[in-house]
Design a protein around this motif. Structure first.
Motif, PDB file in Angstrom:
ATOM      1  N   ALA A  91      -6.896  36.018   9.691  1.00  0.00           N
ATOM      2  CA  ALA A  91      -6.738  34.956   8.691  1.00  0.00           C
ATOM      3  C   ALA A  91      -5.790  33.898   9.225  1.00  0.00           C
ATOM      4  CB  ALA A  91      -6.223  35.534   7.377  1.00  0.00           C
ATOM      5  N   GLN A  92      -6.313  33.004  10.073  1.00  0.00           N
ATOM      6  CA  GLN A  92      -5.478  31.969  10.683  1.00  0.00           C
ATOM      7  C   GLN A  92      -5.423  30.732   9.797  1.00  0.00           C
ATOM      8  OE1 GLN A  92      -3.611  32.684  13.470  1.00  0.00           O
ATOM      9  NE2 GLN A  92      -4.476  34.690  12.987  1.00  0.00           N
ATOM     10  N   LEU A  93      -4.453  29.879  10.042  1.00  0.00           N
ATOM     11  CA  LEU A  93      -4.215  28.693   9.217  1.00  0.00           C
ATOM     12  C   LEU A  93      -4.475  27.430  10.032  1.00  0.00           C
ATOM     13  CD1 LEU A  93      -3.100  27.317   6.634  1.00  0.00           C
ATOM     14  CD2 LEU A  93      -0.806  27.571   7.608  1.00  0.00           C
ATOM     15  N   SER A  94      -5.237  26.518   9.425  1.00  0.00           N
ATOM     16  CA  SER A  94      -5.453  25.217  10.057  1.00  0.00           C
ATOM     17  C   SER A  94      -5.302  24.131   8.999  1.00  0.00           C
ATOM     18  CB  SER A  94      -6.850  25.139  10.689  1.00  0.00           C
ATOM     19  OG  SER A  94      -7.862  25.217   9.684  1.00  0.00           O
ATOM     20  N   PHE A  95      -4.890  22.923   9.419  1.00  0.00           N
ATOM     21  CA  PHE A  95      -4.713  21.813   8.474  1.00  0.00           C
ATOM     22  C   PHE A  95      -4.816  20.510   9.246  1.00  0.00           C
ATOM     23  CE2 PHE A  95      -0.579  23.169  10.002  1.00  0.00           C
ATOM     24  CZ  PHE A  95       0.034  21.996  10.386  1.00  0.00           C
ATOM     25  N   GLY A  96      -5.055  19.442   8.504  1.00  0.00           N
ATOM     26  CA  GLY A  96      -5.155  18.146   9.154  1.00  0.00           C
ATOM     27  C   GLY A  96      -5.152  17.016   8.146  1.00  0.00           C
ATOM     28  N   GLY A  97      -5.033  15.791   8.666  1.00  0.00           N
ATOM     29  CA  GLY A  97      -5.036  14.613   7.811  1.00  0.00           C
ATOM     30  C   GLY A  97      -3.710  13.895   7.831  1.00  0.00           C
ATOM     31  N   ASP A  98      -3.765  12.597   7.548  1.00  0.00           N
ATOM     32  CA  ASP A  98      -2.563  11.759   7.629  1.00  0.00           C
ATOM     33  C   ASP A  98      -1.526  12.131   6.585  1.00  0.00           C
ATOM     34  OD1 ASP A  98      -1.163   9.392   8.704  1.00  0.00           O
ATOM     35  OD2 ASP A  98      -1.472   8.632   6.666  1.00  0.00           O
ATOM     36  N   ILE A  99      -1.999  12.544   5.401  1.00  0.00           N
ATOM     37  CA  ILE A  99      -1.047  12.871   4.333  1.00  0.00           C
ATOM     38  C   ILE A  99      -0.146  14.021   4.761  1.00  0.00           C
ATOM     39  CG2 ILE A  99      -0.822  13.756   1.977  1.00  0.00           C
ATOM     40  CD1 ILE A  99      -3.411  12.286   1.312  1.00  0.00           C
ATOM     41  N   LEU A 100      -0.754  15.106   5.251  1.00  0.00           N
ATOM     42  CA  LEU A 100       0.029  16.275   5.651  1.00  0.00           C
ATOM     43  C   LEU A 100       0.901  15.975   6.862  1.00  0.00           C
ATOM     44  CD1 LEU A 100      -2.510  19.217   5.145  1.00  0.00           C
ATOM     45  CD2 LEU A 100      -0.640  18.497   3.650  1.00  0.00           C
ATOM     46  N   SER A 101       0.432  15.050   7.707  1.00  0.00           N
ATOM     47  CA  SER A 101       1.242  14.719   8.892  1.00  0.00           C
ATOM     48  C   SER A 101       2.568  14.072   8.486  1.00  0.00           C
ATOM     49  CB  SER A 101       0.459  13.779   9.818  1.00  0.00           C
ATOM     50  OG  SER A 101       0.303  12.501   9.213  1.00  0.00           O
ATOM     51  N   LYS A 102       2.588  13.422   7.315  1.00  0.00           N
ATOM     52  CA  LYS A 102       3.817  12.784   6.847  1.00  0.00           C
ATOM     53  C   LYS A 102       4.912  13.824   6.565  1.00  0.00           C
ATOM     54  CE  LYS A 102       1.973   8.666   6.806  1.00  0.00           C
ATOM     55  NZ  LYS A 102       2.402   7.631   7.793  1.00  0.00           N
ATOM     56  N   PHE A 103       4.502  15.052   6.301  1.00  0.00           N
ATOM     57  CA  PHE A 103       5.479  16.106   5.995  1.00  0.00           C
ATOM     58  C   PHE A 103       5.984  16.815   7.249  1.00  0.00           C
ATOM     59  CE2 PHE A 103       3.265  15.463   2.029  1.00  0.00           C
ATOM     60  CZ  PHE A 103       4.249  15.590   1.074  1.00  0.00           C
ATOM     61  N   ASN A 104       5.488  16.387   8.438  1.00  0.00           N
ATOM     62  CA  ASN A 104       5.981  16.923   9.712  1.00  0.00           C
ATOM     63  C   ASN A 104       5.882  18.452   9.768  1.00  0.00           C
ATOM     64  OD1 ASN A 104       6.872  14.318  10.745  1.00  0.00           O
ATOM     65  ND2 ASN A 104       8.537  14.461   9.232  1.00  0.00           N
ATOM     66  N   LEU A 105       4.697  18.957   9.446  1.00  0.00           N
ATOM     67  CA  LEU A 105       4.486  20.391   9.485  1.00  0.00           C
ATOM     68  C   LEU A 105       4.467  20.903  10.921  1.00  0.00           C
ATOM     69  CD1 LEU A 105       1.697  20.677   6.753  1.00  0.00           C
ATOM     70  CD2 LEU A 105       4.047  21.539   6.576  1.00  0.00           C
ATOM     71  N   ALA A 106       5.126  22.029  11.121  1.00  0.00           N
ATOM     72  CA  ALA A 106       5.165  22.629  12.461  1.00  0.00           C
ATOM     73  C   ALA A 106       3.845  23.342  12.751  1.00  0.00           C
ATOM     74  CB  ALA A 106       6.318  23.618  12.538  1.00  0.00           C
ATOM     75  N   ALA A 107       3.643  23.674  14.008  1.00  0.00           N
ATOM     76  CA  ALA A 107       2.454  24.453  14.367  1.00  0.00           C
ATOM     77  C   ALA A 107       2.494  25.789  13.618  1.00  0.00           C
ATOM     78  CB  ALA A 107       2.409  24.683  15.870  1.00  0.00           C
ATOM     79  N   PRO A 108       1.377  26.217  13.025  1.00  0.00           N
ATOM     80  CA  PRO A 108       1.406  27.443  12.204  1.00  0.00           C
ATOM     81  C   PRO A 108       1.645  28.694  13.037  1.00  0.00           C
ATOM     82  CG  PRO A 108      -0.848  26.662  12.483  1.00  0.00           C
ATOM     83  CD  PRO A 108       0.035  25.600  13.059  1.00  0.00           C
ATOM     84  N   THR A 109       2.409  29.581  12.440  1.00  0.00           N
ATOM     85  CA  THR A 109       2.563  30.903  13.058  1.00  0.00           C
ATOM     86  C   THR A 109       1.338  31.741  12.728  1.00  0.00           C
ATOM     87  OG1 THR A 109       3.690  31.756  11.100  1.00  0.00           O
ATOM     88  CG2 THR A 109       5.071  30.810  12.820  1.00  0.00           C
ATOM     89  N   SER A 110       0.966  32.623  13.605  1.00  0.00           N
ATOM     90  CA  SER A 110      -0.224  33.460  13.392  1.00  0.00           C
ATOM     91  C   SER A 110       0.101  34.621  12.464  1.00  0.00           C
ATOM     92  CB  SER A 110      -0.740  34.006  14.731  1.00  0.00           C
ATOM     93  OG  SER A 110      -1.138  32.946  15.570  1.00  0.00           O
ATOM     94  N   GLY A 111      -0.895  35.041  11.711  1.00  0.00           N
ATOM     95  CA  GLY A 111      -0.742  36.244  10.902  1.00  0.00           C
ATOM     96  C   GLY A 111      -0.899  37.472  11.779  1.00  0.00           C
TER      97      GLY A 111
END
Length: 489
Positions: A184-204
């Motif tokens: 169950a890995q996590l992926s995300f994208g888009g300009d809105i989320l980039s504004k929050f400076n999300l780090a690379a996801p850690t793996s489950g």
């Protein structure tokens, strides 16, 4: 509007009413007969409701292996690492478990946030983009969305499957998969989320544990193994473990048998009460005329008597009672020449005047369970019932629950054919089947009542015509008499 009695001075309306009262007697009889049929049909529906609940809810639930073969899990060893609950499918025995790692979910969080911004901040002030993408799922964002409403949309998206949390003090956002495990890995994208400076996801990661010497992995910290529901909450130190001992839950099995005895006695009492209820023949359904001269309390008391005994000595109820008592006291064939009786489990009937009421000796039942842990399952839970649920007779190998369900379904089928009651719906307001025997009888009565009303209307009109003719004749006579008197004078 009728103008009557002007010439004769007679109260024609009253006279016609008295004449019609005698004429209405057959109609009153038909309406009373219809009322009795309706009351009887309602009595069947009441009985049917109790049998449906008894068969399709109580007996169905009690027939589950979790009731007849109840187990419990006793956890020992290192505390705070796991909990366990046994299902009906669990086998007695011991699981020795050592947990090396817990299952975790893939997640990400803001390295640096957007600053101190309240949740009411419009997304449009951060970005002109109209969607965000999480785990390959597009979530639309419109001009009225705030940070809080965006968080709500993320959390409400079953397809995205993540939990979002926003801290207005720091402006940081976190996303965590609702599912744990390495897959169950996590992926995300888009300009809105980039504004929050999300780090690379850690793996489950999967949970890692050793069960009775076998190394295994589980994607979730909650899983079922050998019929035991296990919840991992911590890890063991090297050399430590927890033991799950699956044992028979005698107290729960006894409690379930007690529940059956109570439910059976209630249904038996209800059927006996309806079948034995006193019938007061002199209390017939009241006519509308009779009700006019009575108070509401008088009407209520009268109708209670009139409704009593609608199913007295009814053949369907009597057959049900006989079949139930026979099924309860009969032997259950276990095969290989072995049989068992409820008396062997401490279940017996009372005195003859209690009409089949059951009594449970708990000590004797516990002794029987100690000698054979499967005895309740064998006596109560064996056998199966067809999905159609009708036209079935029980077999010697059927357990008590199956026998009683088949008897109930057979009774419900008989009542459906006769009274048009439902075979599956316990609602006391459920509609009746129109083409049942009583349904046809009521339609015939309705037709007869309608024809009788038409006949009485014609009869009443005829009476008024006759009185009108008399009035015309008397008017003529009075006119002639007046003329002669005038001439003679």
């Amino acid at each position: 509007m009728r103008l009557t009695g002007l010439a004769s001075g007679m109260d024609v309306d009253s006279m016609v009413a008295k004449l019609m009262k005698a004429q209405r007697a057959p109609l009153d009889k038909l309406n009373q007969q219809k009322q009795l049929v309706e009351w009887k049909r309602e009595g069947y529906r009441e009985v049917g409701s109790k049998l449906i609940t008894f068969s399709n809810t109580t007996l169905m639930d009690l027939s589950l292996s979790s009731s007849t073969q109840a187990k419990k899990a006793e956890v020992s060893g290192t505390a705070g690492v796991l909990s366990a609950a046994a299902t009906g499918a669990a086998s007695t025995g011991t699981l020795d478990i050592s947990v090396q790692k817990l299952a975790t979910a893939a997640s990400t969080a803001s390295a640096t946030g957007i600053g101190n911004k309240p949740g009411s901040t419009l997304i449009s002030t951060l970005s002109s983009e109209t969607k965000i993408t999480i785990n390959k799922v597009d979530i639309p964002i419109d001009s009225t969305d705030t940070i809080d409403s965006m968080i709500a949309k993320i959390n409400n998206s079953k397809e995205a499957g993540v939990t979002a949390v926003y801290d207005p003090a720091s402006g940081k956002l976190s996303l965590t998969n609702k599912s744990t495990g390495a897959d169950a890995q996590l992926s995300f994208g888009g300009d809105i989320l980039s504004k929050f400076n999300l780090a690379a996801p850690t793996s489950g990661q999967d949970a890692q544990l050793t069960v009775n010497g076998i190394s295994m992995q589980q994607a979730s910290n909650r899983f079922t193994l050998n019929g035991v529901e296990i919840n991992l909450t911590g890890t063991h130190s090297a050399g430590q473990s927890s033991k799950i001992n699956i044992v028979q839950d005698t107290d729960k099995i006894v409690e379930n048998v007690k529940q059956f005895v109570t439910a059976y006695n209630e249904v038996l009492s209800s059927l006996n009460s309806k079948s034995d209820e006193e019938r007061y023949l002199k209390y017939q359904p009241l006519t509308e005329e009779q009700k006019k001269d009575m108070s509401e309390d008088e009407i209520k008391l009268w109708e209670e008597k009139a409704k009593s005994g609608m199913l007295k000595n009814d053949s369907i109820l009597r057959q049900s009672l006989t079949d139930m008592r026979t099924a309860i006291m009969g032997d259950i064939d276990l095969g290989n020449g072995k049989k068992i009786n409820l008396a062997d489990l401490g279940i017996t009937t009372g005195t003859w005047n209690e009409k089949g009421k059951l009594y449970l000796n708990e000590d004797k039942l516990k002794q029987a369970l100690a000698a054979d842990p499967e005895v309740v399952s064998k006596a109560f839970g064996s056998g199966s019932i067809a999905s159609s649920g009708s036209g079935q007779t029980y077999e010697p190998t059927d357990g008590i629950y199956t026998r009683l369900r088949k008897i109930s379904q057979s009774s419900l089928e008989s009542m459906a054919q006769k009274a048009g009651t439902s075979k599956t719906n316990s609602d006391l307001n459920a509609s009746f089947i129109a083409n049942s025997l009583m349904g046809v009888e009521l339609r015939d009565l309705d037709n007869r009542i309608s024809n009788m009303n038409s006949l009485l209307t014609r009869k009443e009109t005829q009476y008024y015509k006759q009185f009108s003719a008399m009035e015309v004749a008397m008017n003529k006579y009075n006119s002639i008499s007046g003329s002669l008197s005038s001439f003679m004078s």
